[in-house]
Scaffold this motif. Sequence first.
Motif, mmCIF file in Angstrom:
data_model
loop_
_atom_site.group_PDB
_atom_site.id
_atom_site.type_symbol
_atom_site.label_atom_id
_atom_site.label_comp_id
_atom_site.label_asym_id
_atom_site.label_seq_id
_atom_site.Cartn_x
_atom_site.Cartn_y
_atom_site.Cartn_z
ATOM 1 N N ALA A 119 0.831 -1.210 0.000
ATOM 2 C CA ALA A 119 0.000 0.000 0.000
ATOM 3 C C ALA A 119 0.864 1.258 0.000
ATOM 4 O O ALA A 119 0.571 2.225 -0.712
ATOM 5 N N TYR A 120 1.943 1.244 0.775
ATOM 6 C CA TYR A 120 2.844 2.399 0.819
ATOM 7 C C TYR A 120 3.502 2.615 -0.536
ATOM 8 O O TYR A 120 3.629 3.756 -1.004
ATOM 9 N N TYR A 121 3.913 1.533 -1.173
ATOM 10 C CA TYR A 121 4.567 1.616 -2.485
ATOM 11 C C TYR A 121 3.614 2.197 -3.531
ATOM 12 O O TYR A 121 3.984 3.105 -4.280
ATOM 13 N N ILE A 122 2.396 1.674 -3.583
ATOM 14 C CA ILE A 122 1.413 2.166 -4.557
ATOM 15 C C ILE A 122 1.079 3.632 -4.281
ATOM 16 O O ILE A 122 0.974 4.453 -5.205
ATOM 17 N N LYS A 123 0.940 3.975 -3.007
ATOM 18 C CA LYS A 123 0.631 5.364 -2.649
ATOM 19 C C LYS A 123 1.750 6.293 -3.098
ATOM 20 O O LYS A 123 1.489 7.390 -3.626
ATOM 21 N N THR A 124 3.007 5.871 -2.912
ATOM 22 C CA THR A 124 4.138 6.691 -3.324
ATOM 23 C C THR A 124 4.124 6.922 -4.830
ATOM 24 O O THR A 124 4.400 8.030 -5.314
ATOM 25 N N LEU A 125 3.800 5.870 -5.585
ATOM 26 C CA LEU A 125 3.720 6.020 -7.040
ATOM 27 C C LEU A 125 2.714 7.099 -7.435
ATOM 28 O O LEU A 125 2.999 7.954 -8.278
ATOM 29 N N TYR A 126 1.539 7.053 -6.801
ATOM 30 C CA TYR A 126 0.445 7.911 -7.237
ATOM 31 C C TYR A 126 0.402 9.275 -6.560
ATOM 32 O O TYR A 126 -0.332 10.164 -7.007
ATOM 33 N N THR A 127 1.166 9.459 -5.490
ATOM 34 C CA THR A 127 1.188 10.772 -4.836
ATOM 35 C C THR A 127 2.507 11.499 -5.040
ATOM 36 O O THR A 127 2.590 12.709 -4.788
ATOM 37 N N ASP A 128 3.540 10.800 -5.493
ATOM 38 C CA ASP A 128 4.851 11.421 -5.640
ATOM 39 C C ASP A 128 5.404 11.252 -7.057
ATOM 40 O O ASP A 128 5.541 12.219 -7.810
ATOM 41 N N ILE A 129 5.690 10.012 -7.451
ATOM 42 C CA ILE A 129 6.388 9.765 -8.711
ATOM 43 C C ILE A 129 5.571 10.203 -9.922
ATOM 44 O O ILE A 129 6.049 10.970 -10.773
ATOM 45 N N ILE A 130 4.346 9.728 -10.030
ATOM 46 C CA ILE A 130 3.542 10.033 -11.217
ATOM 47 C C ILE A 130 3.219 11.523 -11.331
ATOM 48 O O ILE A 130 3.470 12.133 -12.379
ATOM 49 N N PRO A 131 2.689 12.175 -10.288
ATOM 50 C CA PRO A 131 2.333 13.591 -10.457
ATOM 51 C C PRO A 131 3.528 14.531 -10.561
ATOM 52 O O PRO A 131 3.446 15.571 -11.223
ATOM 53 N N HIS A 132 4.661 14.184 -9.917
ATOM 54 C CA HIS A 132 5.798 15.107 -9.876
ATOM 55 C C HIS A 132 6.816 14.882 -10.987
ATOM 56 O O HIS A 132 7.547 15.813 -11.352
ATOM 57 N N PHE A 133 6.890 13.667 -11.504
ATOM 58 C CA PHE A 133 7.872 13.369 -12.540
ATOM 59 C C PHE A 133 7.228 13.000 -13.875
ATOM 60 O O PHE A 133 7.556 13.577 -14.913
#
Length: 216
Positions: A119-133
Amino acid sequence: MARNKYPEETYQKILDVSLQLFMTKGYDKTSLNDIINQLGGLTKGAIYYHFNSKEDILIAVINQLCNSHNARMYEIAKEENLTAAQKLEKMYSFSLADDKQEKVFSITPNLLDNPTFLAYYIKTLYTDIIPHFIVPLMKEGVEDGSIRTKYPEELGDLIMFLSDVWMNPLILEMTPGKISQKILLFNELIEPFGLHLLDQSAIKRMEDFIRFSKRE
């Protein structure tokens, strides 16, 4: 009993000791007592002053490993002599070549067996990596003509799902042959959009990651 006079030093010491134990014994086989025994007289209270659980320690260790990685990603995103598609390709190449990725793969347990980490990994993808990069570069690529799509945000989601979930040996167990086939199909799927993100060296690197992620 050692007192917590220098909380920042104590925090870093806990991370350093935990990283070494996770790499040598594996996360699942490392206990809080193992960590305490390597802290030179610090008590369990010193750990709980900074962390609520062993899971929190692992997340902090991984975040620290990724800090310099993310800084480099921001630098690539700002390079003015590259198209957005070239920036994405450079980001993927850097991510696979970064030696810190080996540590991340070697200490992270299988994510399907650990729902909290998944859950933490998926959340990081969708709240950090995808929107910011990813999404900003997709939109930039549409503007500079290097990426061909009417749906830059959705394409960013799709690419990250395929590369970071569907091809992730920490989530889906696979053989070197299977990851090779997935990468080749991945390239076929994204080519019509003007993207080519993974080459033969990426296949070799992903095969290495599969070995790092194996658990006894």
